[in-house]
Write a protein that holds these residues in place. Structure first.
Motif, PDB file in Angstrom:
ATOM      1  N   TYR A 156      83.582  39.064   2.628  1.00 27.62           N
ATOM      2  CA  TYR A 156      82.855  40.167   1.994  1.00 27.62           C
ATOM      3  C   TYR A 156      83.648  40.764   0.842  1.00 27.62           C
ATOM      4  CZ  TYR A 156      78.807  40.391   5.049  1.00 27.62           C
ATOM      5  OH  TYR A 156      77.626  40.107   5.677  1.00 27.62           O
ATOM      6  N   GLN A 157      84.963  40.767   0.958  1.00 28.82           N
ATOM      7  CA  GLN A 157      85.787  41.230  -0.153  1.00 28.82           C
ATOM      8  C   GLN A 157      85.636  40.306  -1.355  1.00 28.82           C
ATOM      9  OE1 GLN A 157      87.507  43.955  -0.642  1.00 28.82           O
ATOM     10  NE2 GLN A 157      87.043  44.813   1.367  1.00 28.82           N
ATOM     11  N   ARG A 169      82.387  41.140  -2.966  1.00 22.72           N
ATOM     12  CA  ARG A 169      82.518  42.390  -3.723  1.00 22.72           C
ATOM     13  C   ARG A 169      83.228  42.141  -5.045  1.00 22.72           C
ATOM     14  NH1 ARG A 169      86.787  45.874  -4.259  1.00 22.72           N
ATOM     15  NH2 ARG A 169      86.253  48.041  -4.867  1.00 22.72           N
ATOM     16  N   CYS A 227      80.899  40.658  -7.551  1.00 25.25           N
ATOM     17  CA  CYS A 227      80.046  41.663  -8.207  1.00 25.25           C
ATOM     18  C   CYS A 227      80.805  42.376  -9.327  1.00 25.25           C
ATOM     19  CB  CYS A 227      79.550  42.687  -7.188  1.00 25.25           C
ATOM     20  SG  CYS A 227      78.419  42.030  -5.952  1.00 25.25           S
ATOM     21  N   GLU A 245      81.214  48.213   1.381  1.00 24.54           N
ATOM     22  CA  GLU A 245      81.797  47.992   0.055  1.00 24.54           C
ATOM     23  C   GLU A 245      80.967  47.002  -0.753  1.00 24.54           C
ATOM     24  OE1 GLU A 245      85.772  46.795   0.899  1.00 24.54           O
ATOM     25  OE2 GLU A 245      86.512  48.850   1.188  1.00 24.54           O
ATOM     26  N   LEU A 246      80.433  45.990  -0.088  1.00 24.57           N
ATOM     27  CA  LEU A 246      79.567  45.038  -0.795  1.00 24.57           C
ATOM     28  C   LEU A 246      78.255  45.709  -1.204  1.00 24.57           C
ATOM     29  CD1 LEU A 246      78.873  42.272  -1.869  1.00 24.57           C
ATOM     30  CD2 LEU A 246      78.134  41.601   0.419  1.00 24.57           C
ATOM     31  N   ALA A 261      79.073  47.810  -4.204  1.00 22.45           N
ATOM     32  CA  ALA A 261      79.298  47.007  -5.409  1.00 22.45           C
ATOM     33  C   ALA A 261      77.981  46.461  -5.956  1.00 22.45           C
ATOM     34  CB  ALA A 261      80.260  45.862  -5.102  1.00 22.45           C
ATOM     35  N   THR A 262      77.104  46.023  -5.056  1.00 24.75           N
ATOM     36  CA  THR A 262      75.807  45.486  -5.482  1.00 24.75           C
ATOM     37  C   THR A 262      74.962  46.573  -6.121  1.00 24.75           C
ATOM     38  OG1 THR A 262      75.907  43.928  -3.623  1.00 24.75           O
ATOM     39  CG2 THR A 262      73.796  44.183  -4.724  1.00 24.75           C
TER      40      THR A 262
END
Length: 656
Positions: A215-216, A219, A222, A281-282, A285-286
């Motif tokens: 997931y990082q 992110r 993005c 966090e994702l 960012a999205t």
């Protein structure tokens, strides 16, 4: 000059061949190569004089030199600049007079293909151009920088020379070069996450650390794509490109679609189980990427990033899963700490459940701060959980609540009920510690825990411009109403039990005391008759104070006080025509008021407010009734004074 004359006799071809030989020698002598393209000094002079003397056209000399340049051409500023300078007079001459020879046209056709290739290389790698490298292009992929490469402007100038820049074909061709560049860079960015989407179905098998890392990576993707668009805006604002090349919109139409597809594929391969930190966090960012495109005035992109659409189904499932998990915790076999009390004299179960609800609020802060409309679904889930919390408490304390529920049920005076009354024992009711824990817990839910959550939902709801079918906090308010009614019912049931205690013996039965007060002579006799009741009230209040927190204690005491006042009021209303009981009743009322007020003051001290020891409504009505005869309403006062130790002192003054 025998050699020269023979070349002349051979015609123009011989002249150009000779010029080619001299040019080749000059290039070798001056070490012509990439990044070293210019002739200078004696050899440059010699070539110019040779061409003049033997009649080699200027167009030919430039085209032949250009052919050598294109053999070593690089997408650096010096190369397209030189090519433009060499080609400009040739192109202008060919366009105006069409006097280029067959040989010159052939060379021009050859170099034009090479020029198109080097221009394509420059445009399709416009963010990877580097003047410090011999090749002019970075070997290693690097983040985009906001300053346009030096080679970009001369490359555009050269492209404009070769094409009719007003024609749709030329414009489309140039735009496609930049679209290819965006696709290439997008592919390089996506490569870092390829391994997470190529193993579809294995996402659930990833451990927490690997999942977090994945997931990082997404992110970061993005952020990198956002940086690409931002860089294109900076380059576009430098006014290097033709006006029809809307670089930010060209590139973002590719970046956004590619990013959207990758996020969707990733979520399928590695589905998020909830709004944990790396998932949040994702989401952030999205959503930020989508917001940035809007703030940058990028045109709407079909199939581009729509953060809410990407995460909607997952958010709905998360809320439902959290609801089910909380409901599972409320089950009877999950309820812990029976009989144990916290520092607030409540059950740890309530605090634990509301800690979970608060934790849920914190988890969904990142979601609802962007899309407040999800607060309605979350609020409904919370309301569905708060009800079972109360039900769980009822089940947990069902044994100690049973006696109270007898007082809550409507009484049907049938044979069975009368039979039950005759068999009733005379044991006084003592409020169990567990009932104290229960009511303290309900009060804490009403006054502290519930309002905090309700306030948060109302705050989120205020951000929704047009909430149609639901008012923010409405569902929780309905639960609060239900909870307040239950708390009130339990409190009244306790009061009824305590009042029943006073009726178990004649010495403490208020009606009996008032009846006997008619026959009493003097105030002391009435006070003596009130002494057993006073002692019972004092003992009861001491016990209540030991198990209830202050607000619940005050509520029960005032309810107790009011309920006894109702008995006094009823007694007097039935004897309105006979004032013989009024004097004794006046003294008894004073004893009651003094007992409740002084005992509450003694137990609570400075925590007690003045309004808490004001006589309740029933006692005020009693005073009003007695006042008609003895002016007790005007002459009887409850004084609340502070002594030297800053404690309240209750003084009941009756002037007869």
């Amino acid at each position: 000059m025998p050699c020269s004359r023979s070349l002349v006799l051979c015609g123009s071809v011989a002249e150009t061949v000779a010029y080619d030989l001299v040019l080749e020698v000059a290039l070798k002598v001056q070490h012509f190569q990439q990044r070293h393209l210019l002739l200078h000094g004696e050899w440059k002079w010699l070539l110019e004089e040779f061409a003049i003397y033997y009649g080699v056209s200027d167009s030919y000399t430039k085209l032949r030199y250009l052919s050598y340049v294109m053999d070593v051409a690089t997408p650096t500023a010096d190369c397209p600049t030189l090519v433009h300078d060499l080609l400009y007079p040739v192109v202008m001459k060919g366009r105006t007079k069409s006097t280029l020879s067959h040989q010159e046209n052939r060379i021009l056709g050859e170099v034009e293909d090479q020029i198109e290739q080097i221009l394509a290389l420059a445009f399709e790698n416009y963010k990877a151009l580097d003047e410090s490298l011999a090749s002019g292009i970075l070997d290693v992929f690097q983040p985009a920088k906001g300053c346009a490469a030096p080679a970009l402007q001369p490359a555009v100038k050269l492209y404009t020379l070769l094409h009719d820049i007003l024609s749709p074909e030329a414009q489309t061709k140039l735009c496609k070069h930049f679209q290819v560049a965006a696709k290439k860079r997008s592919k390089r960015h996506l490569a870092d996450t390829d391994k997470y989407v190529n193993n579809t179905g294995e996402g659930n098998l990833l451990d927490h650390v690997t999942m977090s890392t994945a997931y990082q990576k997404m992110r970061t993707l993005c952020l990198n794509i956002s940086n690409e668009v931002s860089t294109d805006i900076e380059i576009y604002n430098q006014n290097i490109l033709p006006s029809f090349v809307d670089l930010p919109n060209l590139s973002s139409s590719i970046y956004s679609v590619e990013l959207c597809n990758r996020i969707r594929e990733f979520l399928i391969a590695c589905p998020p189980s909830g709004p944990s930190q790396h998932v949040a966090e994702l989401v952030t960012a999205t959503a930020d990427f989508q917001r940035d495109l809007v703030s940058w005035n990028i045109n709407p992109i079909k199939g581009g990033v729509d953060a809410k659409e990407l995460f909607h189904l997952y958010i709905v499932v998360w809320i439902q899963d959290r609801r089910l998990a909380l409901l599972e915790t409320c089950k009877l076999d999950k309820v812990k700490w029976s009989g144990v009390r916290t520092e607030h004299s409540t059950t740890p179960f309530v605090d634990e459940m509301y800690d979970r609800l608060k934790e849920t609020l914190n988890d969904y802060e990142v979601i609802i701060s962007r899309w407040p409309e999800y607060s309605f679904a979350l609020e409904n889930a919370f309301a569905d959980v708060e009800k079972p919390i109360v039900e769980a408490l009822d089940r947990q304390y069902s044994d100690v609540l049973a006696p109270l529920k007898e007082n809550l049920a409507p009484k049907k005076f049938g044979f069975k009920y009368v039979q039950k009354l005759t068999k009733r024992t005379v044991c006084p009711y003592a409020v169990p510690d567990e009932v104290g824990i229960l009511l303290n817990s309900l009060k804490r839910m009403l006054d502290i825990l519930g309002p905090k959550i309700e306030t948060q939902f109302k705050s989120w709801g205020s951000c929704i411009p047009n909430a149609r079918n639901q008012v923010p906090g409405e569902c929780l308010s309905e639960v609060t109403v239900m909870l307040r009614a239950k708390f009130k019912n339990y409190l009244q049931a306790i009061v009824e039990k305590l009042v029943e205690n006073t009726r178990l013996q004649n010495a403490t039965k208020m009606k009996k005391i008032l009846q006997d007060s008619k026959e009493s002579v003097g105030e002391s006799n009435v006070r003596n008759r009130m002494q057993p009741l006073k002692e019972q009230l004092t003992s009861t209040m001491n016990h209540l104070h030991a198990i209830f927190e202050s607000h619940v204690f005050i509520a029960i005491c005032r309810g107790y006080w009011d309920r006894i006042g109702q008995d006094v009021l009823k007694f007097l209303e039935n004897r309105k025509e006979n004032k013989a009981w009024y004097k004794g009743s006046t003294i008894a009322v004073s004893v009651l008021d003094d007992t409740f007020a002084s005992q509450m003051q003694q137990l609570l001290g400075n925590a007690l407010q003045e309004k808490d020891i004001e006589p309740p409504r029933s006692m005020m009505e009693v005073r009003s009734m007695l006042c008609k005869d003895a002016q007790i309403h005007k002459n009887t006062h409850v004084l609340l004074l502070k002594n030297d130790n800053c404690k309240y002192v209750v003084i009941v003054v009756t002037i007869l």
